[in-house]
Motif scaffolding. Structure first.
Motif, PDB file in Angstrom:
ATOM      1  N   GLU A 113     -25.637 -21.530 -54.097  1.00  0.00           N
ATOM      2  CA  GLU A 113     -27.026 -21.698 -53.691  1.00  0.00           C
ATOM      3  C   GLU A 113     -27.852 -20.561 -54.283  1.00  0.00           C
ATOM      4  O   GLU A 113     -27.378 -19.428 -54.401  1.00  0.00           O
ATOM      5  N   LEU A 114     -29.070 -20.884 -54.693  1.00  0.00           N
ATOM      6  CA  LEU A 114     -29.992 -19.899 -55.235  1.00  0.00           C
ATOM      7  C   LEU A 114     -31.094 -19.667 -54.204  1.00  0.00           C
ATOM      8  O   LEU A 114     -31.966 -20.527 -54.021  1.00  0.00           O
ATOM      9  N   ILE A 115     -31.049 -18.527 -53.529  1.00  0.00           N
ATOM     10  CA  ILE A 115     -32.001 -18.236 -52.459  1.00  0.00           C
ATOM     11  C   ILE A 115     -33.102 -17.327 -53.005  1.00  0.00           C
ATOM     12  O   ILE A 115     -32.845 -16.199 -53.424  1.00  0.00           O
ATOM     13  N   PHE A 116     -34.330 -17.833 -52.997  1.00  0.00           N
ATOM     14  CA  PHE A 116     -35.494 -17.063 -53.434  1.00  0.00           C
ATOM     15  C   PHE A 116     -36.369 -16.784 -52.207  1.00  0.00           C
ATOM     16  O   PHE A 116     -36.796 -17.718 -51.518  1.00  0.00           O
ATOM     17  N   VAL A 117     -36.634 -15.513 -51.928  1.00  0.00           N
ATOM     18  CA  VAL A 117     -37.491 -15.132 -50.800  1.00  0.00           C
ATOM     19  C   VAL A 117     -38.849 -14.715 -51.350  1.00  0.00           C
ATOM     20  O   VAL A 117     -38.960 -13.728 -52.079  1.00  0.00           O
ATOM     21  N   ASN A 118     -39.866 -15.498 -51.015  1.00  0.00           N
ATOM     22  CA  ASN A 118     -41.215 -15.201 -51.508  1.00  0.00           C
ATOM     23  C   ASN A 118     -41.860 -14.134 -50.630  1.00  0.00           C
ATOM     24  O   ASN A 118     -42.267 -14.397 -49.502  1.00  0.00           O
ATOM     25  N   ASP A 119     -41.941 -12.917 -51.166  1.00  0.00           N
ATOM     26  CA  ASP A 119     -42.485 -11.787 -50.418  1.00  0.00           C
ATOM     27  C   ASP A 119     -43.991 -11.647 -50.670  1.00  0.00           C
ATOM     28  O   ASP A 119     -44.464 -10.632 -51.167  1.00  0.00           O
ATOM     29  N   GLY A 120     -44.713 -12.703 -50.344  1.00  0.00           N
ATOM     30  CA  GLY A 120     -46.165 -12.686 -50.519  1.00  0.00           C
ATOM     31  C   GLY A 120     -46.597 -12.537 -51.960  1.00  0.00           C
ATOM     32  O   GLY A 120     -47.607 -11.875 -52.258  1.00  0.00           O
ATOM     33  N   SER A 121     -45.876 -13.150 -52.884  1.00  0.00           N
ATOM     34  CA  SER A 121     -46.199 -13.012 -54.308  1.00  0.00           C
ATOM     35  C   SER A 121     -47.574 -13.614 -54.609  1.00  0.00           C
ATOM     36  O   SER A 121     -47.848 -14.759 -54.233  1.00  0.00           O
ATOM     37  N   PRO A 122     -48.444 -12.849 -55.293  1.00  0.00           N
ATOM     38  CA  PRO A 122     -49.802 -13.350 -55.557  1.00  0.00           C
ATOM     39  C   PRO A 122     -49.879 -14.347 -56.704  1.00  0.00           C
ATOM     40  O   PRO A 122     -50.920 -14.977 -56.902  1.00  0.00           O
ATOM     41  N   GLN A 129     -29.861 -26.888 -55.620  1.00  0.00           N
ATOM     42  CA  GLN A 129     -29.232 -25.686 -55.035  1.00  0.00           C
ATOM     43  C   GLN A 129     -30.252 -24.584 -54.733  1.00  0.00           C
ATOM     44  O   GLN A 129     -29.937 -23.606 -54.058  1.00  0.00           O
ATOM     45  N   ILE A 130     -31.471 -24.746 -55.221  1.00  0.00           N
ATOM     46  CA  ILE A 130     -32.509 -23.748 -54.948  1.00  0.00           C
ATOM     47  C   ILE A 130     -32.955 -23.864 -53.494  1.00  0.00           C
ATOM     48  O   ILE A 130     -33.283 -24.948 -53.006  1.00  0.00           O
ATOM     49  N   LYS A 131     -32.989 -22.731 -52.812  1.00  0.00           N
ATOM     50  CA  LYS A 131     -33.505 -22.653 -51.445  1.00  0.00           C
ATOM     51  C   LYS A 131     -34.640 -21.628 -51.455  1.00  0.00           C
ATOM     52  O   LYS A 131     -34.465 -20.491 -51.902  1.00  0.00           O
ATOM     53  N   LEU A 132     -35.801 -22.019 -50.949  1.00  0.00           N
ATOM     54  CA  LEU A 132     -36.982 -21.156 -50.953  1.00  0.00           C
ATOM     55  C   LEU A 132     -37.333 -20.733 -49.528  1.00  0.00           C
ATOM     56  O   LEU A 132     -37.441 -21.578 -48.633  1.00  0.00           O
ATOM     57  N   ILE A 133     -37.519 -19.449 -49.343  1.00  0.00           N
ATOM     58  CA  ILE A 133     -37.945 -18.912 -48.046  1.00  0.00           C
ATOM     59  C   ILE A 133     -39.289 -18.232 -48.267  1.00  0.00           C
ATOM     60  O   ILE A 133     -39.371 -17.220 -48.972  1.00  0.00           O
ATOM     61  N   ASP A 134     -40.333 -18.797 -47.696  1.00  0.00           N
ATOM     62  CA  ASP A 134     -41.690 -18.296 -47.900  1.00  0.00           C
ATOM     63  C   ASP A 134     -42.091 -17.441 -46.704  1.00  0.00           C
ATOM     64  O   ASP A 134     -42.214 -17.940 -45.577  1.00  0.00           O
ATOM     65  N   LEU A 135     -42.264 -16.143 -46.927  1.00  0.00           N
ATOM     66  CA  LEU A 135     -42.686 -15.236 -45.855  1.00  0.00           C
ATOM     67  C   LEU A 135     -44.194 -15.351 -45.632  1.00  0.00           C
ATOM     68  O   LEU A 135     -44.948 -15.747 -46.528  1.00  0.00           O
ATOM     69  N   SER A 136     -44.635 -14.979 -44.444  1.00  0.00           N
ATOM     70  CA  SER A 136     -46.037 -15.159 -44.078  1.00  0.00           C
ATOM     71  C   SER A 136     -46.968 -14.193 -44.809  1.00  0.00           C
ATOM     72  O   SER A 136     -48.182 -14.428 -44.883  1.00  0.00           O
ATOM     73  N   ARG A 137     -46.417 -13.089 -45.333  1.00  0.00           N
ATOM     74  CA  ARG A 137     -47.182 -12.121 -46.118  1.00  0.00           C
ATOM     75  C   ARG A 137     -46.197 -11.214 -46.851  1.00  0.00           C
ATOM     76  O   ARG A 137     -44.983 -11.433 -46.778  1.00  0.00           O
ATOM     77  N   ASN A 138     -46.717 -10.215 -47.529  1.00  0.00           N
ATOM     78  CA  ASN A 138     -45.858  -9.238 -48.203  1.00  0.00           C
ATOM     79  C   ASN A 138     -45.357  -8.214 -47.177  1.00  0.00           C
ATOM     80  O   ASN A 138     -46.140  -7.457 -46.604  1.00  0.00           O
ATOM     81  N   PHE A 139     -44.046  -8.206 -46.950  1.00  0.00           N
ATOM     82  CA  PHE A 139     -43.447  -7.264 -46.007  1.00  0.00           C
ATOM     83  C   PHE A 139     -42.738  -6.113 -46.704  1.00  0.00           C
ATOM     84  O   PHE A 139     -42.451  -5.095 -46.092  1.00  0.00           O
TER      85      PHE A 139
END
Length: 308
Positions: free
Chosen positions: A36-45, A61-71
């Motif tokens: 699995e390819l896990i990408f965590v979006n850390d508030g990318s502009p 296999q791509i799994k995307l986790i979108d955070l609510s803002r840049n942490f």
């Protein structure tokens, strides 16, 4: 055997196409079909998230986790590790400074020694200009002098970890995260491999300010020695101040009117004391703030949406 690839997104769009291609080549070389390819979006502009949503149609296999803002980088990594389900977890930055192909070397090394829990990368020689190399060297020397946890110099983000190790790492409930220290505090059998980093395309997202904040976070999260130093420094100042006062009184008694205790010396001493006190209060305040953050019990990051 399943491998989870964990990486974070922040201004990553320009790297993603090549990163995905190279990581798939590495997975093929180790004959890993379950991944699995896990990408965590850390508030990318930029439009990194939208790009990967489209690529997910071709690569399920791509799994995307979108955070609510840049942490922050380390907090985003924590989220990715929490959602990794593989027997092995490969952590890597996707800016291609470290080639994804190092997965092959890490995997072969771990397979050759079943006692290993982690294989991590480190730089034998730091890249960058003289100032970057010097500052980096000072950082690693300083953190190891101050901390009870010994951390190898010039470590990289990239590492292959067993599920047991990752679960133990995630049991740490630190609100003030410095993964470079936490990863070695938990122990386990770890081995480093030398990696030569390439040149990043574009400017680094780690500014001088962010590097300074990371150094402060590292030192204050893994050491109480600055507070000890304040205590001993305070004792030293008090001792010499007392000697100086005794000296001035003795001079006044012996020479009387010949000795003039002018305003200049008094003001200079007061300014020195004010500077010392301000520094002490600042360091103590940092530790108090860290305690405040820890007892708040807030999550280190908040997930907005997961694309599975």
């Amino acid at each position: 055997m399943k491998i989870s690839i964990v990486t974070t997104l922040y201004k990553s769009k320009i790297f993603l196409e090549q990163f995905i291609a190279e990581i798939q080549i590495a997975l093929n070389q180790i004959q890993c079909l379950d991944y699995e390819l896990i990408f965590v979006n850390d508030g990318s502009p930029d439009d990194s998230l939208q790009f990967l949503i489209e690529r997910k149609k071709e690569i399920p296999q791509i799994k995307l986790i979108d955070l609510s803002r840049n942490f922050g980088h380390h907090y985003a990594i924590q989220v990715g590790l929490e959602y990794a389900s593989g027997n092995y977890v490969f952590l890597i930055d996707n800016d291609l400074e470290t080639p994804p192909g190092v997965l092959v070397d890490f995997y072969n090394e771990m397979n050759s020694d079943n006692s290993l829990d982690v294989v991590y990368g480190y730089q034998e020689v730091r890249k960058g200009n003289f100032l970057e190399k010097f500052a980096g060297s000072i950082f690693w020397v300083l953190i190891n002098k101050l901390s009870d946890t010994k951390i190898p110099h010039n470590i990289l983000t990239e590492r292959l970890m067993t599920k047991q190790y990752v679960e133990s790492l995630l049991r740490l409930q630190d609100a003030n995260v410095f993964l470079g220290g936490m990863m070695y505090w938990v122990g386990f059998n770890q081995k480093g491999l030398p990696i030569k980093k390439g040149q990043r395309k574009g400017a680094s997202t780690y500014s001088v300010k962010r590097r300074a904040e990371l150094m402060l976070q590292a030192i204050t999260s893994f050491s109480g020695k600055p507070l000890e130093w304040l205590f001993y420094f305070g004792l030293t100042i008090s001792f010499f101040s007392t000697l100086f006062i005794v000296y001035l009184v003795a001079q006044k008694i012996i020479h009387q009117d010949e000795v003039q205790l002018g305003w200049t010396s008094i003001v200079a001493i007061n300014v020195l004391i004010l500077g010392v006190i301000s520094t002490f209060l600042g360091i103590i305040g940092i530790y108090i703030y860290k305690i405040f953050r820890q007892v708040q019990g807030r999550p280190n990051a908040i997930i907005k949406k997961i694309y599975e």
